[in-house]
Design a protein around this motif. Structure first.
Motif, short mmCIF file in Angstrom:
data_model
loop_
_atom_site.label_atom_id
_atom_site.label_comp_id
_atom_site.label_asym_id
_atom_site.label_seq_id
_atom_site.Cartn_x
_atom_site.Cartn_y
_atom_site.Cartn_z
N PHE A 163 13.44 4.18 -46.08
CA PHE A 163 14.36 3.85 -45.00
C PHE A 163 15.31 2.75 -45.48
O PHE A 163 14.90 1.88 -46.25
CB PHE A 163 13.57 3.38 -43.77
N PRO A 164 16.57 2.75 -45.02
CA PRO A 164 17.52 1.72 -45.47
C PRO A 164 16.99 0.29 -45.25
O PRO A 164 16.51 -0.02 -44.17
CB PRO A 164 18.75 1.96 -44.59
N ILE A 196 19.31 7.38 -47.43
CA ILE A 196 20.50 7.75 -46.65
C ILE A 196 20.81 6.58 -45.72
O ILE A 196 19.97 6.21 -44.88
CB ILE A 196 20.21 9.01 -45.81
N HIS A 197 21.99 6.02 -45.85
CA HIS A 197 22.30 4.79 -45.13
C HIS A 197 22.95 5.06 -43.77
O HIS A 197 24.12 4.77 -43.54
CB HIS A 197 23.16 3.88 -46.00
N GLY A 254 18.99 4.48 -37.96
CA GLY A 254 17.94 5.28 -37.33
C GLY A 254 18.10 6.78 -37.51
O GLY A 254 17.18 7.54 -37.20
N ALA A 255 19.24 7.20 -38.01
CA ALA A 255 19.43 8.63 -38.29
C ALA A 255 18.84 9.00 -39.65
O ALA A 255 18.77 10.18 -40.01
CB ALA A 255 20.91 9.00 -38.25
N ALA A 256 18.40 7.99 -40.41
CA ALA A 256 18.00 8.23 -41.80
C ALA A 256 16.75 9.12 -41.96
O ALA A 256 16.76 10.02 -42.80
CB ALA A 256 17.80 6.90 -42.53
N PRO A 257 15.67 8.90 -41.20
CA PRO A 257 14.49 9.75 -41.44
C PRO A 257 14.77 11.25 -41.27
O PRO A 257 14.37 12.05 -42.13
CB PRO A 257 13.48 9.25 -40.40
N VAL A 258 15.47 11.62 -40.21
CA VAL A 258 15.74 13.05 -40.01
C VAL A 258 16.76 13.54 -41.04
O VAL A 258 16.66 14.66 -41.56
CB VAL A 258 16.21 13.32 -38.56
N ALA A 300 15.51 15.92 -48.51
CA ALA A 300 14.27 16.22 -49.23
C ALA A 300 14.09 17.73 -49.39
O ALA A 300 13.68 18.21 -50.45
CB ALA A 300 13.07 15.61 -48.50
N ALA A 301 14.41 18.47 -48.33
CA ALA A 301 14.31 19.93 -48.41
C ALA A 301 15.25 20.47 -49.47
O ALA A 301 14.89 21.35 -50.27
CB ALA A 301 14.65 20.54 -47.03
N THR A 302 16.47 19.92 -49.49
CA THR A 302 17.45 20.34 -50.50
C THR A 302 16.95 20.00 -51.89
O THR A 302 17.08 20.81 -52.83
CB THR A 302 18.80 19.65 -50.23
N ALA A 303 16.36 18.82 -52.04
CA ALA A 303 15.88 18.37 -53.34
C ALA A 303 14.76 19.28 -53.87
O ALA A 303 14.77 19.66 -55.04
CB ALA A 303 15.41 16.91 -53.27
N VAL A 304 13.82 19.60 -53.00
CA VAL A 304 12.71 20.44 -53.50
C VAL A 304 13.19 21.87 -53.77
O VAL A 304 12.74 22.51 -54.73
CB VAL A 304 11.47 20.45 -52.56
N ASN A 305 14.12 22.35 -52.98
CA ASN A 305 14.64 23.70 -53.22
C ASN A 305 15.49 23.77 -54.48
O ASN A 305 15.60 24.83 -55.11
CB ASN A 305 15.43 24.20 -52.00
#
Lengths: 138, 386
Positions: B53-54, B77-78, B81-85, B91-96
């Motif tokens: 988290f930032p 992601i800066h 409070g929107a950062a976790p979602v 993260a999904a993009t990174a693993v894919n």
């Protein structure tokens, strides 16, 4: 004069000019020299047309209350003695909006659309803040 | 959808106010992280991506403490409070894309016993939304903190659409009601009526005290991996059908928006629903970032659960309660469970989709939405499926 403890702007870059005009008793905003669009806060180029050419242009200082909040409990130590006070968004005739305060209207008497006019409050030797007072509807 | 990346582990600490967590913010987050890794049936050694988290810890610190000796992907992601979602999507993009195999998303803080938001936000230009703009054009006028910034939007909404204090209160009361079903909630055992809400003091009118989120100590974490890897793991995988982020315009200045109510979610939600191939009416529940009551209402509108201006009516009549048409924040949210920076909205969504929400299970929950809100209206959304 007792020491002024509330936060002050840093007089850097365009912000130095904005508050410099306030100290002279004038409200100025940037206006694009190409398309004429007014803007606030200061930016480097016109987000409407992309032009880098702009000038400081004097605002009429007249506008109306757009929205506000009434701070009942300060969340900054310097404002504890000021409660209740009402940070207010003013929409100026030129179309830009400015966060300020209406000095001569109690928070509970504010109304959206209330016509206001700029006044200047010298809070330190260096800094003058643009504030507003109520005027009769034109 | 079988190739969608998945959430395969969730973990949380206890949530509390007094006497505080008794540990550092890093230790608190590491507790949640190890719980999430264990829940996934993994060992810390295989975590090769970390998205902190930032301003609440560096990937290097997490990796060194946990023993992640193969860290490949570290990013934050800066967007407050929107950062976790937002990080779920990243993260999904990174693993894919093969940038990482197992990505850890930790978040947590000593929001009560440590430096309180009310004491710190306005002091630090490096972390305040808008940076120098806030310092030079907001703070001198006493416009210093989130409830003040956002309440000017709430007032304008009341003016334009007739939204009422009672409707905002209905949101607060509903969150409190849900917290009674959640033994972990800080407000468990402390019910609240609409009269209690209306009697609470004005903090930033129209925001009363009970329009505002809690300040608590606590942490939560999730682990994301690929669909292929998820099939081999212990926990029932929850698919990330889609995710999207957005920012208001301008994002760094709240007063000069031509459309005062267009926030990041206004951009993100249509994208996320479009990519998932579903609409808001297909969703079984929503976990909406509820820093303040109006922000929940405003996100319901901008996400498309109702039209703009109809949010006040939408939240009435039990529609957002468990058992209603769209149960919202079944854990009690930031308003009545704990302020875990939005990460506990994700863990609650996963519990619902696993069918592990115990006394507050949404019957037959198959698809859920999670949103985040940060800074001056940055938005994020993820659509999850069991």
């Amino acid at each position: 004069m007792s020491e002024y403890t509330k936060p002050l702007p840093e007089l850097e870059g365009h912000t130095k000019d904005f508050y410099g005009f306030c100290k002279q008793g004038e409200l100025h905003f940037q206006r694009c020299s190409a398309c004429g669009t007014w803007r606030h806060v200061p930016r480097e180029l016109c987000a409407e047309c992309g032009s880098w050419d702009w000038e400081w242009a004097r605002s009429s200082g007249r506008g109306e209350v757009y929205t506000w909040t009434v701070v009942g409990r300060a969340l900054h130590p310097a404002f504890q003695q000021s409660c209740p006070y009402a940070p207010t968004v003013i929409e100026l005739e030129e179309g830009v909006r400015l966060l300020s305060e209406v000095l001569d209207v109690a928070p509970e008497a504010l109304e959206i659309g209330m016509p206001v006019e700029v006044v200047f409050e010298a809070v330190t030797d260096e800094i003058t803040l643009p504030k507003f007072k109520r005027v009769a509807a034109s | 959808m079988s190739q969608a990346a998945c959430i395969v582990g969730i973990g949380e600490t206890d949530f509390c106010r007094k006497p505080g967590s008794g540990m550092s913010q890093l230790a608190l987050q590491l507790r949640a992280a190890t719980a999430a890794i264990q829940d996934a049936g993994l060992t810390p050694r295989v975590i090769d991506g970390i998205m902190p988290f930032p301003n609440l810890g560096r990937a290097e610190q997490f990796a060194a403490n946990l023993g992640c000796e193969n860290l490949r992907f570290a990013a934050t992601i800066h967007t407050g409070g929107a950062a976790p979602v937002a990080s779920l999507q990243a993260a999904a993009t990174a693993v894919n894309a093969g940038m990482a195999t197992h990505v850890l998303l930790p978040a947590g803080w000593n929001g009560y016993s440590g430096a309180r938001v009310r004491q710190t936000v306005s002091q630090d230009v490096a972390s305040i939304p808008g940076g120098a703009i806030a310092r030079d054009y907001y703070l001198p006028f006493g416009f210093t903190a989130p409830p003040q910034w956002y309440s000017v939007m709430a007032r304008r909404h009341m003016y334009e659409f007739g939204t009422t204090p009672e409707q905002l209160g209905t949101i607060a009361v509903t969150m409190r009601k849900h917290a009674q079903l959640n033994p972990k909630a800080v407000m468990h055992g402390r019910s609240m009526t609409l009269d209690d809400y209306l009697a609470s003091p004005m903090l930033a009118d129209p925001y009363r005290f009970f329009d505002c989120c809690l300040e608590t100590d606590g942490a939560a974490a999730v682990v994301v991996t690929s669909a292929e890897r998820a099939r081999d793991l212990a926990a029932k995988p929850i698919q990330i059908m889609s995710g999207a982020c957005g920012q208001p315009y301008p994002a760094d200045e709240i007063t000069n928006r031509k459309d005062f109510f267009r926030t990041g979610l206004s951009i993100a939600a249509p994208e996320a629903f479009g990519k998932a191939g579903i609409g808001p009416s297909d969703v079984d529940f929503a976990m909406i970032y509820d820093c303040f009551t109006f922000e929940l209402l405003q996100q319901l509108e901008e996400a498309g659960f109702c039209k703009r201006g109809e949010g006040g009516h939408f939240v009435e009549g039990g529609r957002i309660e468990l058992g209603g048409e769209l149960p919202v924040n079944t854990h009690g949210g930031l308003l009545s469970e704990a302020h875990v920076l939005g990460m506990s909205h994700i863990t609650e969504a996963v519990r619902q989709l696993r069918g592990e929400a115990e006394g507050r299970q949404v019957e037959g929950a198959e698809i859920g939405v999670v949103t985040g809100w940060g800074d001056f209206g940055d938005g994020s959304i993820a659509i999850l499926r069991r």
